[in-house]
Motif scaffolding. Sequence first.
Motif, PDB file in Angstrom:
ATOM      1  N   ASP A 134       4.757 -14.077   2.687  1.00  0.00           N
ATOM      2  CA  ASP A 134       4.420 -12.652   2.669  1.00  0.00           C
ATOM      3  C   ASP A 134       5.575 -11.840   2.110  1.00  0.00           C
ATOM      4  OD1 ASP A 134       1.992 -13.215   3.735  1.00  0.00           O
ATOM      5  OD2 ASP A 134       2.480 -12.609   5.774  1.00  0.00           O
ATOM      6  N   CYS A 193      13.691  -9.348   4.861  1.00  0.00           N
ATOM      7  CA  CYS A 193      12.297  -9.265   5.304  1.00  0.00           C
ATOM      8  C   CYS A 193      12.015 -10.261   6.431  1.00  0.00           C
ATOM      9  CB  CYS A 193      11.344  -9.548   4.146  1.00  0.00           C
ATOM     10  SG  CYS A 193      11.386  -8.297   2.868  1.00  0.00           S
ATOM     11  N   MET A 222       5.452  -9.459  -1.111  1.00  0.00           N
ATOM     12  CA  MET A 222       5.820  -8.057  -0.944  1.00  0.00           C
ATOM     13  C   MET A 222       6.873  -7.647  -1.989  1.00  0.00           C
ATOM     14  SD  MET A 222       7.579  -6.400   2.413  1.00  0.00           S
ATOM     15  CE  MET A 222       6.389  -6.363   3.572  1.00  0.00           C
ATOM     16  N   LEU A 234      10.250  -1.790  16.212  1.00  0.00           N
ATOM     17  CA  LEU A 234      10.001  -3.203  16.510  1.00  0.00           C
ATOM     18  C   LEU A 234      10.366  -3.585  17.945  1.00  0.00           C
ATOM     19  CD1 LEU A 234      11.206  -4.707  13.108  1.00  0.00           C
ATOM     20  CD2 LEU A 234       8.864  -4.293  13.848  1.00  0.00           C
ATOM     21  N   ALA A 250       3.436  -8.497  11.878  1.00  0.00           N
ATOM     22  CA  ALA A 250       3.828  -9.915  11.954  1.00  0.00           C
ATOM     23  C   ALA A 250       4.272 -10.248  13.374  1.00  0.00           C
ATOM     24  CB  ALA A 250       4.939 -10.211  10.959  1.00  0.00           C
ATOM     25  N   GLN A 251       5.019  -9.324  13.979  1.00  0.00           N
ATOM     26  CA  GLN A 251       5.485  -9.566  15.338  1.00  0.00           C
ATOM     27  C   GLN A 251       4.339  -9.507  16.343  1.00  0.00           C
ATOM     28  OE1 GLN A 251       9.146  -7.886  16.507  1.00  0.00           O
ATOM     29  NE2 GLN A 251      10.144  -8.449  14.589  1.00  0.00           N
ATOM     30  N   TYR A 280       5.658   0.545   4.460  1.00  0.00           N
ATOM     31  CA  TYR A 280       4.928  -0.700   4.278  1.00  0.00           C
ATOM     32  C   TYR A 280       5.682  -1.862   4.924  1.00  0.00           C
ATOM     33  CZ  TYR A 280       2.251  -4.364   2.027  1.00  0.00           C
ATOM     34  OH  TYR A 280       1.470  -5.468   1.797  1.00  0.00           O
ATOM     35  N   LEU A 281       6.984  -1.867   4.715  1.00  0.00           N
ATOM     36  CA  LEU A 281       7.811  -2.912   5.332  1.00  0.00           C
ATOM     37  C   LEU A 281       7.712  -2.825   6.856  1.00  0.00           C
ATOM     38  CD1 LEU A 281      10.183  -5.115   4.821  1.00  0.00           C
ATOM     39  CD2 LEU A 281      11.647  -3.268   5.592  1.00  0.00           C
ATOM     40  N   ALA A 336       4.317  -4.104   8.000  1.00  0.00           N
ATOM     41  CA  ALA A 336       4.196  -5.555   7.841  1.00  0.00           C
ATOM     42  C   ALA A 336       5.004  -6.270   8.918  1.00  0.00           C
ATOM     43  CB  ALA A 336       4.661  -5.971   6.450  1.00  0.00           C
ATOM     44  N   ALA A 337       6.205  -5.747   9.186  1.00  0.00           N
ATOM     45  CA  ALA A 337       7.062  -6.376  10.187  1.00  0.00           C
ATOM     46  C   ALA A 337       6.444  -6.251  11.577  1.00  0.00           C
ATOM     47  CB  ALA A 337       8.450  -5.740  10.158  1.00  0.00           C
ATOM     48  N   ARG A 393      13.017  -9.531   9.852  1.00  0.00           N
ATOM     49  CA  ARG A 393      12.168  -8.553  10.539  1.00  0.00           C
ATOM     50  C   ARG A 393      10.875  -9.195  11.032  1.00  0.00           C
ATOM     51  NH1 ARG A 393      16.300  -7.052   9.909  1.00  0.00           N
ATOM     52  NH2 ARG A 393      17.054  -4.927   9.962  1.00  0.00           N
ATOM     53  N   GLY A 394      10.771 -10.519  10.841  1.00  0.00           N
ATOM     54  CA  GLY A 394       9.606 -11.231  11.360  1.00  0.00           C
ATOM     55  C   GLY A 394       8.523 -11.511  10.334  1.00  0.00           C
ATOM     56  N   ILE A 395       8.763 -11.121   9.078  1.00  0.00           N
ATOM     57  CA  ILE A 395       7.755 -11.327   8.041  1.00  0.00           C
ATOM     58  C   ILE A 395       7.940 -12.731   7.469  1.00  0.00           C
ATOM     59  CG2 ILE A 395       6.963 -10.510   5.781  1.00  0.00           C
ATOM     60  CD1 ILE A 395       8.173  -7.744   6.668  1.00  0.00           C
ATOM     61  N   ASP A 396       6.861 -13.503   7.367  1.00  0.00           N
ATOM     62  CA  ASP A 396       7.088 -14.882   6.924  1.00  0.00           C
ATOM     63  C   ASP A 396       7.401 -14.937   5.437  1.00  0.00           C
ATOM     64  OD1 ASP A 396       4.731 -15.413   5.401  1.00  0.00           O
ATOM     65  OD2 ASP A 396       3.633 -15.691   7.275  1.00  0.00           O
TER      66      ASP A 396
END
Lengths: 480, 250
Positions: free
Chosen positions: A442, A433, A446, B162, B105-106, B97-98, B101-102, A436-439
């Motif tokens: 989070d 995760c 998730m 992305l 976030a970016q 959802y992933l 979210a990704a 992919r840039g998700i902190d």
Amino acid sequence: MASEEMEQLVRREYKQGFVTDIESETVPPGLDESTIAFISQKKEEPRWMLEWRLEAYHQWLKMTPPSWSHLEYPPIDYQAISYFSAPKKPEDRPQSLDEVDPKLLETYEKLGIPLHERAALAGVAVDAVFDSVSVATTFKDKLHEAGVIFCSISEAIREYPELVRQYLGTVVPQSDNYFAALNSAVFTDGSFVYVPEGVKCPMELSTYFRINAANTGQFERTLVVCDKRAQVSYLEGCTAPMRDENQLHAAVVELVALEDAYIKYSTVQNWYPGDENGKGGIYNFVTKRGDCRGDRSRISWTQVETGSAITWKYPSCMLRGKESIGEFYSVAVTNGRQQADTGTKMIHIGENTRSTIVAKGIAAGRSDQAYRGLVKIGPRAKGARNYTQCDSLLIGDQCGAHTFPYQEIGNSTATVEHEATTSKIADDQLFYCRARGIDEEDAVSMIVNGFCKDVFQELPMEFAVEAEALLNVTLEGSVG
Amino acid sequence: MLEVKDLHVTVEDKVILKGLNLTINAGEVHAIMGPNGAGKSTLSAVIAGKDGYEVTQGTILFEGQDVLEMEIEERARAGLLLGFQYPIEIPGVKNIYLLKAALNAQRAARGEGEIPAPEFMKLVREKSTDMKMDPSFLQRAVNEGFSGGEKKRNEILQMLILQPKLAMLDEIDSGLDIDAMKVVADGVNSLRNADRAILLVTHYQRLLNHIVPDHVHVLVDGRIVKSGGKDLALELEERGYDWVLEESVA
């Protein structure tokens, strides 16, 4: 408007009144027969009720607190508790939000709780605007039309004594366990629901409005009866963390489902867990049991437990009617120094009874939790089936999760399946995760929400959304 | 764009990379080839920030930034994206959802707001069609129960959404049949442009017939021992790795 007046107003709107007297009388700490007589008299209860309470009290005196649970807490001094107290006077409460634990306020903020409600929830003596007054009134009318009785247990004892007498204590007897016996002797608050034959309750019943109006009782007693072919969905609790001066909470919930009836009981429990060191948190010792008394009846427990310093709770089903169904869906989250010993009991008595248990435990910080489940198949429960799945997820390496499954199979035609997993929140999932840039935080929420999906989808829609938000707040700061 | 200098990496006290140098410019496609155990996957894992890899010496700069000082998510947000050799399953979390979210976030890291739902749906539908993925994939849990080929296509789908500056693809061809390979290669080729670089890590030359690299590097025993154009890959296919090693020792 002072909050006491407001409380009066709220009460007045419930025409039959939850508790009619709010004189500022408080009994001194301690428990004996006179305390119980005082409570009973205050509640204007009939004679049989007092006798029932006293019977429970005498049983309780002979009992000792359970020691088998996986919990640690100092002994409770039952003589130091005050068993009846009128609502707190404004001057005894925090005078402003400045006096409230800032962590609690932060949480309200994150859960998106409106400003005026925050003060009320934190027990601050302030004026509050209460939308729930009007909401509650419309609510009452609609239920009345359908013939559904939904009121406080005290009111029910006065207004519907036959119904209460017929069912009270038939699921959880007075002497069932230490805390249930104590509750039976001294309960002062709680709800009563009766759904008549063939009626599908037109709305989800919630104690939320009442909880907004006044703090929940320390010894709550709830009785839900669904007559033949009736249906009800009952929501208990509130996602907002609730403070209470009373450290010990020992509630009893009894559910009765007659033929073809369906009771869905959902709980989101978020009592104050105490500060970071566990100081000041609530001890939550609850006895919840449902009785599938009629054939083809069904009782479903769904719970999300995030609060309390200590939770001791096993919502159970007695599957007596033929082809009756019991379900238990649970998410228990512990963080900080919380302890939880929770699970369920499915007692298969009737033929072709079925039960499903899905329990998800998430432990973070230095918390500790145990799942304890009993599946018992009686000798007459031909063709009974159970499916149990309990999964634990650990976050960090200072927490613990334990599973204690018990099975007693008394009929060879029964099918009992058990699956259990314990996993650490996987580093590779987190990495995936984050890459992919998700902190990290989070990503944890998730993954944890995904882990709980099976249970959340059993919750009524609104509750499910709140539950997810709640989970995120509870687990904040649990990694890194 | 990416500058790796004298990189030494240790994993559980074992020295894997022993002074690796690599420079990648925008618009280029690089392929790292080499025998098993040479440290190919280690390179992309270290760049992405995976735990357990200790950099004992050397630097990695991405657009002038010191990558080794950045958190995993910061690297991804800066445009460094790793496609996994073995994509991870996340039960209960929907693929879509992933993705959302990704992406958000970016976007947040770039100071942009969340993508509006209709725009996101349109984007995802379009890209998943490109990857020949049924829309039902989006509603399934991340990689759970996916076949090997489906997982790899899912990795490329994430890249397409992305839009990284540097896409690192670790053995993206492993476990793919020829049709799936074609779809994956088409997806990767569609990422090629003047502003983006691609780093392919692969054991076989086969993939490079579909994604033609500008540069091929041979990684043996923790170092790049030979670099060349796309023809080098063909030569390796024909002659194996031993001659490169002998040549480098000599």
